[in-house]
Design an enzyme around this catalytic site. Sequence first.
Site, PDB file in Angstrom:
ATOM      1  N   TRP A  20      55.861  52.180  36.130  1.00  0.00           N
ATOM      2  CA  TRP A  20      56.197  52.422  34.718  1.00  0.00           C
ATOM      3  C   TRP A  20      54.948  52.674  33.889  1.00  0.00           C
ATOM      4  O   TRP A  20      55.035  52.936  32.693  1.00  0.00           O
ATOM      5  CB  TRP A  20      57.011  51.256  34.136  1.00  0.00           C
ATOM      6  CG  TRP A  20      56.448  49.918  34.454  1.00  0.00           C
ATOM      7  CD1 TRP A  20      55.472  49.255  33.770  1.00  0.00           C
ATOM      8  CD2 TRP A  20      56.856  49.060  35.525  1.00  0.00           C
ATOM      9  NE1 TRP A  20      55.228  48.054  34.350  1.00  0.00           N
ATOM     10  CE2 TRP A  20      56.063  47.897  35.426  1.00  0.00           C
ATOM     11  CE3 TRP A  20      57.797  49.154  36.546  1.00  0.00           C
ATOM     12  CZ2 TRP A  20      56.186  46.829  36.332  1.00  0.00           C
ATOM     13  CZ3 TRP A  20      57.923  48.100  37.436  1.00  0.00           C
ATOM     14  CH2 TRP A  20      57.129  46.952  37.334  1.00  0.00           C
ATOM     15  N   ARG A  21      53.766  52.578  34.514  1.00  0.00           N
ATOM     16  CA  ARG A  21      52.541  52.890  33.767  1.00  0.00           C
ATOM     17  C   ARG A  21      52.174  54.360  33.906  1.00  0.00           C
ATOM     18  O   ARG A  21      51.180  54.813  33.333  1.00  0.00           O
ATOM     19  CB  ARG A  21      51.393  52.009  34.247  1.00  0.00           C
ATOM     20  CG  ARG A  21      51.641  50.550  33.903  1.00  0.00           C
ATOM     21  CD  ARG A  21      50.363  49.755  33.787  1.00  0.00           C
ATOM     22  NE  ARG A  21      50.665  48.415  33.264  1.00  0.00           N
ATOM     23  CZ  ARG A  21      50.218  47.295  33.786  1.00  0.00           C
ATOM     24  NH1 ARG A  21      49.420  47.320  34.844  1.00  0.00           N
ATOM     25  NH2 ARG A  21      50.544  46.138  33.255  1.00  0.00           N
ATOM     26  N   GLU A  33      61.005  47.070  30.791  1.00  0.00           N
ATOM     27  CA  GLU A  33      60.829  45.899  29.924  1.00  0.00           C
ATOM     28  C   GLU A  33      62.031  44.955  29.974  1.00  0.00           C
ATOM     29  O   GLU A  33      61.873  43.736  29.972  1.00  0.00           O
ATOM     30  CB  GLU A  33      60.562  46.339  28.472  1.00  0.00           C
ATOM     31  CG  GLU A  33      59.195  46.974  28.251  1.00  0.00           C
ATOM     32  CD  GLU A  33      58.035  46.039  28.587  1.00  0.00           C
ATOM     33  OE1 GLU A  33      58.238  44.818  28.672  1.00  0.00           O
ATOM     34  OE2 GLU A  33      56.920  46.543  28.773  1.00  0.00           O
ATOM     35  N   TYR A 116      60.216  41.007  21.143  1.00  0.00           N
ATOM     36  CA  TYR A 116      59.238  41.391  22.159  1.00  0.00           C
ATOM     37  C   TYR A 116      59.473  42.817  22.667  1.00  0.00           C
ATOM     38  O   TYR A 116      58.552  43.642  22.698  1.00  0.00           O
ATOM     39  CB  TYR A 116      59.246  40.411  23.355  1.00  0.00           C
ATOM     40  CG  TYR A 116      58.565  41.043  24.535  1.00  0.00           C
ATOM     41  CD1 TYR A 116      57.184  41.134  24.562  1.00  0.00           C
ATOM     42  CD2 TYR A 116      59.301  41.652  25.553  1.00  0.00           C
ATOM     43  CE1 TYR A 116      56.531  41.799  25.591  1.00  0.00           C
ATOM     44  CE2 TYR A 116      58.665  42.321  26.580  1.00  0.00           C
ATOM     45  CZ  TYR A 116      57.290  42.387  26.601  1.00  0.00           C
ATOM     46  OH  TYR A 116      56.667  43.065  27.596  1.00  0.00           O
ATOM     47  N   ASP A 134      54.641  37.854  24.445  1.00  0.00           N
ATOM     48  CA  ASP A 134      55.428  37.339  25.565  1.00  0.00           C
ATOM     49  C   ASP A 134      54.737  36.077  26.095  1.00  0.00           C
ATOM     50  O   ASP A 134      53.794  35.579  25.471  1.00  0.00           O
ATOM     51  CB  ASP A 134      55.596  38.411  26.661  1.00  0.00           C
ATOM     52  CG  ASP A 134      54.326  38.607  27.467  1.00  0.00           C
ATOM     53  OD1 ASP A 134      53.233  38.222  26.983  1.00  0.00           O
ATOM     54  OD2 ASP A 134      54.414  39.129  28.594  1.00  0.00           O
TER      55      ASP A 134
END
Length: 354
Positions: A20-21, A33, A116, A134
């Site tokens: 996901w980066r 997330e 968050y 978080d």
Amino acid sequence: MKFYNLLIDWYLSNQRDLPWRKTKQPYHIWLSEIMLQQTRVAQGLPYYLRFVEEFPSVFDLAEASEEKVLKLWQGLGYYSRARNLHFTAKYVANELNGKFPHTYKELKKLKGVGDYTASAIASICFNEPVAVVDGNVYRVLSRVFGVDTPINSTEGIKEFKNLAEEKLDKENASVYNQAIMEFGALHCKPKNPYCITCPFQAECVAFQQGKIEELPIKLKKTKVKTKHFNYLVVVSEGKTVIQQRRGNGIWKNLYQFPLIETEKEVSKTQFLKEENFLQLLSVPAEKVNLFNKKPIKHVLSHRKLMVKFWVMDLPEISSAFKTKEFEVIQQENIRLYPVPVLIEKFIEQFYFNK
DNA sequence: AAAGCGGGGGG
DNA sequence: CCCCCAGCTTT
């Protein structure tokens, strides 16, 4: 050097290579997330890969049945996340033409997206200067700046949010937020953090005062209630009986065998006399076999379940199970239904031998 | 403000 | 084996 510069420097040379980066698409960031809420990367990663494979776009997720989404989520826990995920996918696909909102304020209105997650998506995807808080951020900030307000108190939540915003690199919120969380996860760990090689050693209040072990401070946990579950595993002509959990308790909308809950652990003799059991059906004692002599202990964050599986070999499915509360299915098809890990483990051991 | 909601990993 | 982890919704 400022706090955020040190942090970003550390991140640029220490960050993990995670799928996901490689993207800034809100759909993928949102998915990751939600999955990583209360979940370690190692546990969530295979689920993320399977979801992206199965549902390449928010439209694909929106078109799936809830059952399929829950099945793919099986084992990850906190199933309301999956139900809310599916609800929001349908909303974004059908009401927003598949486009996620672009701001913290609008993102936070989505079901399953709290402070968050809205901050994470807004900053990571759109570089909006909002600070994420978080569990990692609580730990890093409480230690480095020596804040001993309980992180799960109303004052603590506000104080840490304010502190996080104060320390945020407002020009680079995307990288900064990921950096502070990654630093907490990999370096400033809960147990045995790497203080010896820490870039903040000189200014870290907790380290200088020997309070690393104490911070962050959390208020007492919830008490665990014990419950006794008795599952009826009906075996008949290659069929079995399942039911879907309704209402708002644990495992909502997941499937299980017909359940009889008792006040305490029961022997076979006691079980056959249970009011709730007799009300459902009557079966000769010799047809009932206890699968596990000792109750299986299944511990959740707020429940301790003591579980017995009662196998009932019947010549035919009792009429008691032919109501809409139950579903009579082919035994091998049970693998198609989303079930709690507890049930999955039983199925693995029990091969519905005829 | 407090309770409910899962499951896995580490010491 | 017990202890730790921790975001969002509902009550």
